[in-house]
Scaffold this motif. Structure first.
Motif, PDB file in Angstrom:
ATOM      1  N   ILE A 147       0.837  -1.208   0.000  1.00  0.00           N
ATOM      2  CA  ILE A 147       0.000   0.000   0.000  1.00  0.00           C
ATOM      3  C   ILE A 147       0.871   1.256   0.000  1.00  0.00           C
ATOM      4  CG2 ILE A 147      -1.623   1.356   1.386  1.00  0.00           C
ATOM      5  CD1 ILE A 147      -2.847  -1.331   2.294  1.00  0.00           C
ATOM      6  N   ILE A 148       1.884   1.273   0.870  1.00  0.00           N
ATOM      7  CA  ILE A 148       2.756   2.446   0.961  1.00  0.00           C
ATOM      8  C   ILE A 148       3.546   2.645  -0.331  1.00  0.00           C
ATOM      9  CG2 ILE A 148       4.727   3.440   2.178  1.00  0.00           C
ATOM     10  CD1 ILE A 148       3.728   1.945   4.693  1.00  0.00           C
ATOM     11  N   ALA A 149       4.062   1.546  -0.882  1.00  0.00           N
ATOM     12  CA  ALA A 149       4.835   1.639  -2.122  1.00  0.00           C
ATOM     13  C   ALA A 149       3.965   2.116  -3.276  1.00  0.00           C
ATOM     14  CB  ALA A 149       5.452   0.280  -2.450  1.00  0.00           C
ATOM     15  N   HIS A 150       2.731   1.650  -3.318  1.00  0.00           N
ATOM     16  CA  HIS A 150       1.812   2.067  -4.382  1.00  0.00           C
ATOM     17  C   HIS A 150       1.488   3.556  -4.267  1.00  0.00           C
ATOM     18  CE1 HIS A 150      -1.241   1.735  -7.433  1.00  0.00           C
ATOM     19  NE2 HIS A 150      -2.174   2.169  -6.603  1.00  0.00           N
ATOM     20  N   LEU A 151       1.203   4.020  -3.065  1.00  0.00           N
ATOM     21  CA  LEU A 151       0.896   5.441  -2.866  1.00  0.00           C
ATOM     22  C   LEU A 151       2.105   6.311  -3.200  1.00  0.00           C
ATOM     23  CD1 LEU A 151      -1.182   5.291   0.453  1.00  0.00           C
ATOM     24  CD2 LEU A 151      -2.030   5.808  -1.857  1.00  0.00           C
ATOM     25  N   ALA A 152       3.308   5.875  -2.799  1.00  0.00           N
ATOM     26  CA  ALA A 152       4.512   6.649  -3.106  1.00  0.00           C
ATOM     27  C   ALA A 152       4.728   6.743  -4.610  1.00  0.00           C
ATOM     28  CB  ALA A 152       5.722   6.004  -2.433  1.00  0.00           C
ATOM     29  N   SER A 153       4.461   5.648  -5.321  1.00  0.00           N
ATOM     30  CA  SER A 153       4.626   5.645  -6.775  1.00  0.00           C
ATOM     31  C   SER A 153       3.624   6.579  -7.448  1.00  0.00           C
ATOM     32  CB  SER A 153       4.464   4.220  -7.313  1.00  0.00           C
ATOM     33  OG  SER A 153       5.463   3.368  -6.808  1.00  0.00           O
ATOM     34  N   LEU A 154       2.406   6.632  -6.916  1.00  0.00           N
ATOM     35  CA  LEU A 154       1.365   7.482  -7.494  1.00  0.00           C
ATOM     36  C   LEU A 154       1.607   8.965  -7.245  1.00  0.00           C
ATOM     37  CD1 LEU A 154      -1.929   5.518  -6.668  1.00  0.00           C
ATOM     38  CD2 LEU A 154      -0.827   5.767  -8.898  1.00  0.00           C
ATOM     39  N   THR A 155       2.297   9.288  -6.162  1.00  0.00           N
ATOM     40  CA  THR A 155       2.440  10.692  -5.743  1.00  0.00           C
ATOM     41  C   THR A 155       3.816  11.276  -6.046  1.00  0.00           C
ATOM     42  OG1 THR A 155       2.979   9.900  -3.507  1.00  0.00           O
ATOM     43  CG2 THR A 155       0.685  10.513  -3.951  1.00  0.00           C
ATOM     44  N   GLY A 156       4.560  10.635  -6.943  1.00  0.00           N
ATOM     45  CA  GLY A 156       5.834  11.196  -7.370  1.00  0.00           C
ATOM     46  C   GLY A 156       7.026  10.845  -6.525  1.00  0.00           C
ATOM     47  N   PHE A 157       6.867   9.890  -5.602  1.00  0.00           N
ATOM     48  CA  PHE A 157       7.975   9.499  -4.735  1.00  0.00           C
ATOM     49  C   PHE A 157       8.480   8.089  -5.064  1.00  0.00           C
ATOM     50  CE2 PHE A 157       5.617  12.681  -2.330  1.00  0.00           C
ATOM     51  CZ  PHE A 157       6.642  13.557  -1.964  1.00  0.00           C
ATOM     52  N   GLY A 158       8.254   7.658  -6.293  1.00  0.00           N
ATOM     53  CA  GLY A 158       8.607   6.303  -6.676  1.00  0.00           C
ATOM     54  C   GLY A 158      10.096   6.009  -6.631  1.00  0.00           C
ATOM     55  N   LYS A 159      10.941   7.045  -6.746  1.00  0.00           N
ATOM     56  CA  LYS A 159      12.390   6.825  -6.725  1.00  0.00           C
ATOM     57  C   LYS A 159      12.984   7.007  -5.333  1.00  0.00           C
ATOM     58  CE  LYS A 159      13.376   7.675 -11.595  1.00  0.00           C
ATOM     59  NZ  LYS A 159      14.204   8.421 -12.576  1.00  0.00           N
ATOM     60  N   ARG A 160      12.140   7.166  -4.340  1.00  0.00           N
ATOM     61  CA  ARG A 160      12.601   7.245  -2.954  1.00  0.00           C
ATOM     62  C   ARG A 160      12.689   5.849  -2.352  1.00  0.00           C
ATOM     63  NH1 ARG A 160      11.473  12.332  -0.596  1.00  0.00           N
ATOM     64  NH2 ARG A 160      11.739  13.923  -2.229  1.00  0.00           N
ATOM     65  N   THR A 161      13.568   5.697  -1.386  1.00  0.00           N
ATOM     66  CA  THR A 161      13.667   4.434  -0.663  1.00  0.00           C
ATOM     67  C   THR A 161      13.037   4.590   0.712  1.00  0.00           C
ATOM     68  OG1 THR A 161      15.846   4.982   0.236  1.00  0.00           O
ATOM     69  CG2 THR A 161      15.791   3.815  -1.871  1.00  0.00           C
ATOM     70  N   PHE A 162      12.612   3.469   1.303  1.00  0.00           N
ATOM     71  CA  PHE A 162      12.005   3.505   2.627  1.00  0.00           C
ATOM     72  C   PHE A 162      13.053   3.561   3.736  1.00  0.00           C
ATOM     73  CE2 PHE A 162       7.980   1.056   1.108  1.00  0.00           C
ATOM     74  CZ  PHE A 162       7.531   2.226   0.505  1.00  0.00           C
ATOM     75  N   ARG A 163      14.287   3.238   3.404  1.00  0.00           N
ATOM     76  CA  ARG A 163      15.349   3.188   4.406  1.00  0.00           C
ATOM     77  C   ARG A 163      16.485   4.119   4.014  1.00  0.00           C
ATOM     78  NH1 ARG A 163      16.106  -3.202   6.086  1.00  0.00           N
ATOM     79  NH2 ARG A 163      13.907  -3.761   6.158  1.00  0.00           N
ATOM     80  N   LYS A 164      17.183   4.638   5.008  1.00  0.00           N
ATOM     81  CA  LYS A 164      18.330   5.505   4.792  1.00  0.00           C
ATOM     82  C   LYS A 164      19.623   4.698   4.940  1.00  0.00           C
ATOM     83  CE  LYS A 164      15.722   9.153   4.344  1.00  0.00           C
ATOM     84  NZ  LYS A 164      15.550   9.791   3.006  1.00  0.00           N
ATOM     85  N   GLY A 165      20.716   5.268   4.448  1.00  0.00           N
ATOM     86  CA  GLY A 165      22.003   4.611   4.579  1.00  0.00           C
ATOM     87  C   GLY A 165      22.126   3.415   3.657  1.00  0.00           C
ATOM     88  N   ASP A 166      23.111   2.573   3.943  1.00  0.00           N
ATOM     89  CA  ASP A 166      23.380   1.395   3.135  1.00  0.00           C
ATOM     90  C   ASP A 166      22.944   0.127   3.858  1.00  0.00           C
ATOM     91  OD1 ASP A 166      24.566   2.781   1.009  1.00  0.00           O
ATOM     92  OD2 ASP A 166      26.474   2.886   2.088  1.00  0.00           O
ATOM     93  N   PRO A 167      22.628  -0.921   3.113  1.00  0.00           N
ATOM     94  CA  PRO A 167      22.341  -2.209   3.758  1.00  0.00           C
ATOM     95  C   PRO A 167      23.532  -2.668   4.582  1.00  0.00           C
ATOM     96  CG  PRO A 167      21.710  -2.246   1.436  1.00  0.00           C
ATOM     97  CD  PRO A 167      22.481  -0.982   1.655  1.00  0.00           C
ATOM     98  N   PRO A 168      23.317  -3.406   5.680  1.00  0.00           N
ATOM     99  CA  PRO A 168      24.426  -3.884   6.510  1.00  0.00           C
ATOM    100  C   PRO A 168      25.366  -4.781   5.722  1.00  0.00           C
ATOM    101  CG  PRO A 168      22.365  -4.964   7.112  1.00  0.00           C
ATOM    102  CD  PRO A 168      22.005  -3.853   6.188  1.00  0.00           C
ATOM    103  N   LEU A 169      26.669  -4.626   5.987  1.00  0.00           N
ATOM    104  CA  LEU A 169      27.666  -5.344   5.208  1.00  0.00           C
ATOM    105  C   LEU A 169      28.352  -6.463   5.969  1.00  0.00           C
ATOM    106  CD1 LEU A 169      29.383  -2.306   3.412  1.00  0.00           C
ATOM    107  CD2 LEU A 169      27.633  -3.839   2.507  1.00  0.00           C
TER     108      LEU A 169
END
Length: 320
Positions: free
Chosen positions: A169-191
């Protein structure tokens, strides 16, 4: 001239290959490689489809295993990751505009690279997101691909703080409202190895980490909202009975039972309604079967040996 494929100290580029770029849908630059077997008569060609965030270099060991068995291997980096074209300026976020773009790139790869230059018959060995693309495209691949092996097929999303429905639901709404290229998390994945949930093998984990440390241009960050939206919609479509009924390619599903990213139940549910498929569970293995400890990885390779090129004795039980 810069190399197309990269080597690290404990991960040399397999011999007897050709590598280059082809144009994917919309003119996107897609990096590919074809590895030839030294066998006098090739048994066929495996089209090796990676998961999200992976690269050709990560599969050198598996490519060597397959070519030693008399198979050629043809593979490429998905758009938006590794050595193929990226889409989010100034960010390593993993993005795709449409899931259908993955399918189009696979079709172009088969038409432009595999069919003219590789050896028949053709098989697919796919991991995670690559397996999802294969499942989605399978009804159109019947006359090209003889058999498919899908390892940890990405048919459901587990291991998250929110439910798959909430994320969708959140991803769909973000895509519809111009935030499709945003990520839900900050920083880098743990290495670190201690934080990883994809393999129990410290040596292979370190080898793969070294690839990205020495060649950070191959690495990728968190997926974008648009990527999640498109991928979750594809999951819903390919796990529907109507879609699975249209797949007639004999398929082997490899399910690691200790995979937190793709729930075991979801793969089992898929197998129950997928008439062309057989399920093999690998007890105790994590998500990345081809990067796992030898005791798990050997089971996956043995299953492939028994299935590709395949024996007549197994055809009836697979609906071939």
């Amino acid at each position: 001239m810069d190399p197309i494929l990269y080597a690290t100290a404990d991960n040399p580029v397999p011999e007897n290959h050709l590598a280059g770029f082809f144009e994917g849908r919309g003119g996107v630059k897609i990096r590919y490689a074809v590895f030839r077997s030294k066998a006098r008569e090739a048994k066929g060609t495996v089209v090796l489809l990676q998961g999200r965030s992976e690269c050709i270099e990560k599969y050198y060991e598996t490519i060597g295993d397959l070519t030693a068995r008399g198979l050629w291997v043809a593979t490429f980096d998905w758009r938006g990751q590794a050595g193929s074209g990226r889409f989010v300026s100034g960010s390593r976020a993993g993005h795709v505009d449409r899931f259908a773009d993955y399918e189009a790139d696979l079709s172009l790869f088969l038409e432009q690279i595999v069919l003219p230059d590789a050896r028949l018959p053709f098989f697919i060995v796919a991991h995670s997101t690559g397996a999802l693309v294969a499942l989605s495209q399978a009804p159109q691949l019947e006359n090209r691909i003889e058999r498919m092996v899908l390892a940890s097929p990405f048919v459901a999303l587990g291991g998250q703080s929110m439910s798959q429905r909430q994320i969708g639901i959140i991803a769909h709404l973000a895509s519809l409202t111009g935030f499709g290229k945003r990520t839900f998390r900050k920083g880098d994945p743990p290495l670190g190895f201690a934080d990883n949930v994809v393999t129990s093998d410290a040596r292979r984990f370190a080898r793969n980490a070294a690839i990205y440390a020495e060649h950070p241009e191959l690495s990728i960050g968190w997926p974008t909202a648009r990527w999640l939206n498109e991928t979750l919609r594809a999951m819903a479509r390919v796990t529907h009975q109507d879609h699975l009924t249209r797949i007639r390619i004999p398929t082997l599903l490899l399910c690691p039972t200790a995979d937190p990213l793709v729930p075991r139940k979801a793969v089992g549910d898929l197998a129950r309604i997928f008439r062309a498929a057989r399920l093999i569970e690998i007890d105790g293995a994590r998500h990345e079967l081809f990067q796992e400890a030898d005791r798990f990885r050997a089971q996956a390779l043995a299953a492939i040996d028994a299935f590709i090129p395949g024996s007549d004795a197994d055809d009836t039980s697979l609906g071939a």
